[in-house]
Motif scaffolding. Structure first.
Motif, PDB file in Angstrom:
ATOM      1  N   ARG A  85       0.825  -1.209   0.000  1.00 21.22           N
ATOM      2  CA  ARG A  85       0.000   0.000   0.000  1.00 21.22           C
ATOM      3  C   ARG A  85       0.865   1.267   0.000  1.00 21.22           C
ATOM      4  NH1 ARG A  85      -4.481   1.370   4.625  1.00 21.22           N
ATOM      5  NH2 ARG A  85      -5.211   3.286   3.700  1.00 21.22           N
ATOM      6  N   LEU A  86       1.893   1.289   0.852  1.00 20.26           N
ATOM      7  CA  LEU A  86       2.755   2.464   0.906  1.00 20.26           C
ATOM      8  C   LEU A  86       3.605   2.588  -0.356  1.00 20.26           C
ATOM      9  CD1 LEU A  86       3.985   2.610   4.610  1.00 20.26           C
ATOM     10  CD2 LEU A  86       2.057   3.775   3.541  1.00 20.26           C
ATOM     11  N   GLU A  87       4.072   1.454  -0.858  1.00 17.70           N
ATOM     12  CA  GLU A  87       4.856   1.492  -2.094  1.00 17.70           C
ATOM     13  C   GLU A  87       4.013   2.080  -3.224  1.00 17.70           C
ATOM     14  OE1 GLU A  87       7.642  -1.337  -4.922  1.00 17.70           O
ATOM     15  OE2 GLU A  87       6.138  -2.275  -3.644  1.00 17.70           O
ATOM     16  N   ARG A  88       2.759   1.681  -3.299  1.00 18.48           N
ATOM     17  CA  ARG A  88       1.862   2.209  -4.336  1.00 18.48           C
ATOM     18  C   ARG A  88       1.670   3.717  -4.177  1.00 18.48           C
ATOM     19  NH1 ARG A  88      -1.588   1.767  -8.286  1.00 18.48           N
ATOM     20  NH2 ARG A  88      -3.790   2.256  -8.119  1.00 18.48           N
ATOM     21  N   LEU A  89       1.546   4.183  -2.952  1.00 19.56           N
ATOM     22  CA  LEU A  89       1.398   5.609  -2.691  1.00 19.56           C
ATOM     23  C   LEU A  89       2.614   6.385  -3.218  1.00 19.56           C
ATOM     24  CD1 LEU A  89      -0.058   8.013  -1.339  1.00 19.56           C
ATOM     25  CD2 LEU A  89       1.137   7.385   0.772  1.00 19.56           C
ATOM     26  N   PHE A  90       3.806   5.876  -2.951  1.00 20.63           N
ATOM     27  CA  PHE A  90       5.013   6.532  -3.437  1.00 20.63           C
ATOM     28  C   PHE A  90       5.100   6.477  -4.964  1.00 20.63           C
ATOM     29  CE2 PHE A  90       6.205   6.474   0.972  1.00 20.63           C
ATOM     30  CZ  PHE A  90       7.049   7.571   1.122  1.00 20.63           C
ATOM     31  N   ILE A  92       2.403   6.331  -7.098  1.00 24.18           N
ATOM     32  CA  ILE A  92       1.365   7.218  -7.623  1.00 24.18           C
ATOM     33  C   ILE A  92       1.800   8.678  -7.573  1.00 24.18           C
ATOM     34  CG2 ILE A  92      -0.945   8.151  -7.127  1.00 24.18           C
ATOM     35  CD1 ILE A  92      -1.738   5.279  -6.316  1.00 24.18           C
ATOM     36  N   THR A  93       2.475   9.047  -6.492  1.00 25.10           N
ATOM     37  CA  THR A  93       2.902  10.442  -6.337  1.00 25.10           C
ATOM     38  C   THR A  93       4.174  10.760  -7.112  1.00 25.10           C
ATOM     39  OG1 THR A  93       4.141   9.880  -4.338  1.00 25.10           O
ATOM     40  CG2 THR A  93       1.856  10.647  -4.047  1.00 25.10           C
ATOM     41  N   GLY A  94       4.823   9.741  -7.666  1.00 22.16           N
ATOM     42  CA  GLY A  94       6.054   9.946  -8.408  1.00 22.16           C
ATOM     43  C   GLY A  94       7.292  10.008  -7.533  1.00 22.16           C
ATOM     44  N   LEU A  95       7.121   9.908  -6.234  1.00 20.29           N
ATOM     45  CA  LEU A  95       8.269   9.993  -5.328  1.00 20.29           C
ATOM     46  C   LEU A  95       9.196   8.788  -5.457  1.00 20.29           C
ATOM     47  CD1 LEU A  95       6.561  11.461  -2.139  1.00 20.29           C
ATOM     48  CD2 LEU A  95       8.076  12.623  -3.758  1.00 20.29           C
ATOM     49  N   SER A  96       8.668   7.675  -5.922  1.00 17.88           N
ATOM     50  CA  SER A  96       9.521   6.490  -6.100  1.00 17.88           C
ATOM     51  C   SER A  96      10.518   6.695  -7.242  1.00 17.88           C
ATOM     52  CB  SER A  96       8.671   5.244  -6.359  1.00 17.88           C
ATOM     53  OG  SER A  96       7.922   5.389  -7.549  1.00 17.88           O
ATOM     54  N   ASN A  97      10.292   7.709  -8.057  1.00 18.46           N
ATOM     55  CA  ASN A  97      11.232   8.020  -9.139  1.00 18.46           C
ATOM     56  C   ASN A  97      12.433   8.827  -8.666  1.00 18.46           C
ATOM     57  OD1 ASN A  97       9.595   6.738 -11.045  1.00 18.46           O
ATOM     58  ND2 ASN A  97       8.418   8.603 -11.387  1.00 18.46           N
ATOM     59  N   ILE A  98      12.313   9.463  -7.477  1.00 20.06           N
ATOM     60  CA  ILE A  98      13.427  10.276  -6.996  1.00 20.06           C
ATOM     61  C   ILE A  98      14.028   9.748  -5.689  1.00 20.06           C
ATOM     62  CG2 ILE A  98      12.687  12.385  -8.164  1.00 20.06           C
ATOM     63  CD1 ILE A  98      11.592  13.344  -5.436  1.00 20.06           C
ATOM     64  N   ILE A  99      13.229   9.082  -4.882  1.00 22.95           N
ATOM     65  CA  ILE A  99      13.717   8.530  -3.618  1.00 22.95           C
ATOM     66  C   ILE A  99      13.933   7.032  -3.794  1.00 22.95           C
ATOM     67  CG2 ILE A  99      13.197   8.144  -1.185  1.00 22.95           C
ATOM     68  CD1 ILE A  99      11.429  10.642  -1.248  1.00 22.95           C
ATOM     69  N   ASP A 100      15.056   6.533  -3.298  1.00 22.13           N
ATOM     70  CA  ASP A 100      15.371   5.104  -3.363  1.00 22.13           C
ATOM     71  C   ASP A 100      14.430   4.355  -2.419  1.00 22.13           C
ATOM     72  OD1 ASP A 100      16.498   2.618  -3.636  1.00 22.13           O
ATOM     73  OD2 ASP A 100      18.473   3.184  -2.862  1.00 22.13           O
ATOM     74  N   ILE A 101      13.564   3.532  -3.000  1.00 25.28           N
ATOM     75  CA  ILE A 101      12.538   2.827  -2.236  1.00 25.28           C
ATOM     76  C   ILE A 101      12.627   1.333  -2.503  1.00 25.28           C
ATOM     77  CG2 ILE A 101      10.044   2.504  -1.964  1.00 25.28           C
ATOM     78  CD1 ILE A 101       9.727   5.464  -2.568  1.00 25.28           C
ATOM     79  N   SER A 102      12.491   0.558  -1.436  1.00 30.53           N
ATOM     80  CA  SER A 102      12.525  -0.891  -1.563  1.00 30.53           C
ATOM     81  C   SER A 102      11.483  -1.499  -0.632  1.00 30.53           C
ATOM     82  CB  SER A 102      13.910  -1.415  -1.187  1.00 30.53           C
ATOM     83  OG  SER A 102      13.916  -2.810  -1.171  1.00 30.53           O
ATOM     84  N   THR A 103      10.749  -2.495  -1.135  1.00 28.53           N
ATOM     85  CA  THR A 103       9.778  -3.167  -0.279  1.00 28.53           C
ATOM     86  C   THR A 103      10.489  -4.069   0.717  1.00 28.53           C
ATOM     87  OG1 THR A 103       9.515  -4.872  -1.951  1.00 28.53           O
ATOM     88  CG2 THR A 103       7.862  -3.122  -1.897  1.00 28.53           C
ATOM     89  N   ASN A 104      11.672  -4.513   0.365  1.00 27.34           N
ATOM     90  CA  ASN A 104      12.469  -5.369   1.246  1.00 27.34           C
ATOM     91  C   ASN A 104      13.803  -4.696   1.509  1.00 27.34           C
ATOM     92  OD1 ASN A 104      10.503  -7.380   1.141  1.00 27.34           O
ATOM     93  ND2 ASN A 104      11.414  -8.268  -0.679  1.00 27.34           N
ATOM     94  N   SER A 105      14.444  -5.101   2.557  1.00 24.74           N
ATOM     95  CA  SER A 105      15.769  -4.583   2.849  1.00 24.74           C
ATOM     96  C   SER A 105      16.704  -5.716   3.197  1.00 24.74           C
ATOM     97  CB  SER A 105      15.713  -3.616   4.029  1.00 24.74           C
ATOM     98  OG  SER A 105      17.006  -3.238   4.412  1.00 24.74           O
ATOM     99  N   GLU A 106      17.936  -5.584   2.769  1.00 31.76           N
ATOM    100  CA  GLU A 106      18.932  -6.580   3.121  1.00 31.76           C
ATOM    101  C   GLU A 106      19.334  -6.443   4.585  1.00 31.76           C
ATOM    102  OE1 GLU A 106      20.901  -2.880   1.775  1.00 31.76           O
ATOM    103  OE2 GLU A 106      19.298  -4.116   0.971  1.00 31.76           O
ATOM    104  N   VAL A 107      18.925  -5.352   5.219  1.00 25.80           N
ATOM    105  CA  VAL A 107      19.260  -5.115   6.615  1.00 25.80           C
ATOM    106  C   VAL A 107      17.987  -5.002   7.418  1.00 25.80           C
ATOM    107  CG1 VAL A 107      20.424  -3.563   8.218  1.00 25.80           C
ATOM    108  CG2 VAL A 107      21.332  -3.886   5.922  1.00 25.80           C
ATOM    109  N   GLY A 108      17.836  -5.845   8.384  1.00 24.38           N
ATOM    110  CA  GLY A 108      16.676  -5.794   9.266  1.00 24.38           C
ATOM    111  C   GLY A 108      17.065  -5.255  10.618  1.00 24.38           C
ATOM    112  N   TYR A 109      16.112  -5.031  11.471  1.00 23.20           N
ATOM    113  CA  TYR A 109      16.337  -4.451  12.784  1.00 23.20           C
ATOM    114  C   TYR A 109      17.337  -5.262  13.593  1.00 23.20           C
ATOM    115  CZ  TYR A 109      15.370  -2.436  17.351  1.00 23.20           C
ATOM    116  OH  TYR A 109      15.499  -1.845  18.557  1.00 23.20           O
ATOM    117  N   ASN A 110      17.162  -6.567  13.655  1.00 17.76           N
ATOM    118  CA  ASN A 110      18.040  -7.399  14.466  1.00 17.76           C
ATOM    119  C   ASN A 110      19.475  -7.391  13.964  1.00 17.76           C
ATOM    120  OD1 ASN A 110      15.996  -8.127  16.196  1.00 17.76           O
ATOM    121  ND2 ASN A 110      15.389  -9.873  14.950  1.00 17.76           N
TER     122      ASN A 110
END
Length: 114
Positions: A85-90, A92-110
């Motif tokens: 849902r949040l990825e879609r929001l970014f 739709i607004t075009g922000l995913s074209n300028i900000i580096d966005i990933s649904t997953n991360s190679e680094v987690g909290y732990n």
């Protein structure tokens, strides 16, 4: 709804874990927590939105301001662990074209704590 912001520093990077809803009520607190980090020169900032259930236009504005400031200071910003849902929001607004966005991360909290 309130917002919770936790920060960890590891390997020259700053990891920020945000939980809650980011709206007109909570955005000022998020801005207060994030903008000082972006003012540091060459900052590498990774923001996990795994536990964020909602972002409104005020919240998006925080990330736009954060992005502009971190770029001005030769840093990098990455948003990770976004829900579909949040990825879609970014997208739709075009922000995913300028900000580096990933649904997953190679680094987690732990992993950042060790």
């Amino acid at each position: 709804m309130d917002i919770k912001v936790d920060k960890q520093h590891s390997n020259g990077k700053t990891f920020v874990f945000v939980a809650g809803e980011i709206d007109a009520y909570t955005a000022p607190k998020l801005r207060e927590e994030l903008l000082p980090l972006a003012e540091e020169q060459n900052q590498s900032l990774i923001v996990s939105l795994k536990d964020v259930s909602y972002i409104d236009s005020t919240g998006l504005g925080v990330f736009i301001g954060l992005f502009k400031l971190i770029m001005k200071n030769d840093g990098e910003l990455k948003l990770v662990n976004l829900s579909d849902r949040l990825e879609r929001l970014f997208q739709i607004t075009g922000l995913s074209n300028i900000i580096d966005i990933s649904t997953n991360s190679e680094v987690g909290y732990n992993e950042t704590i060790s």
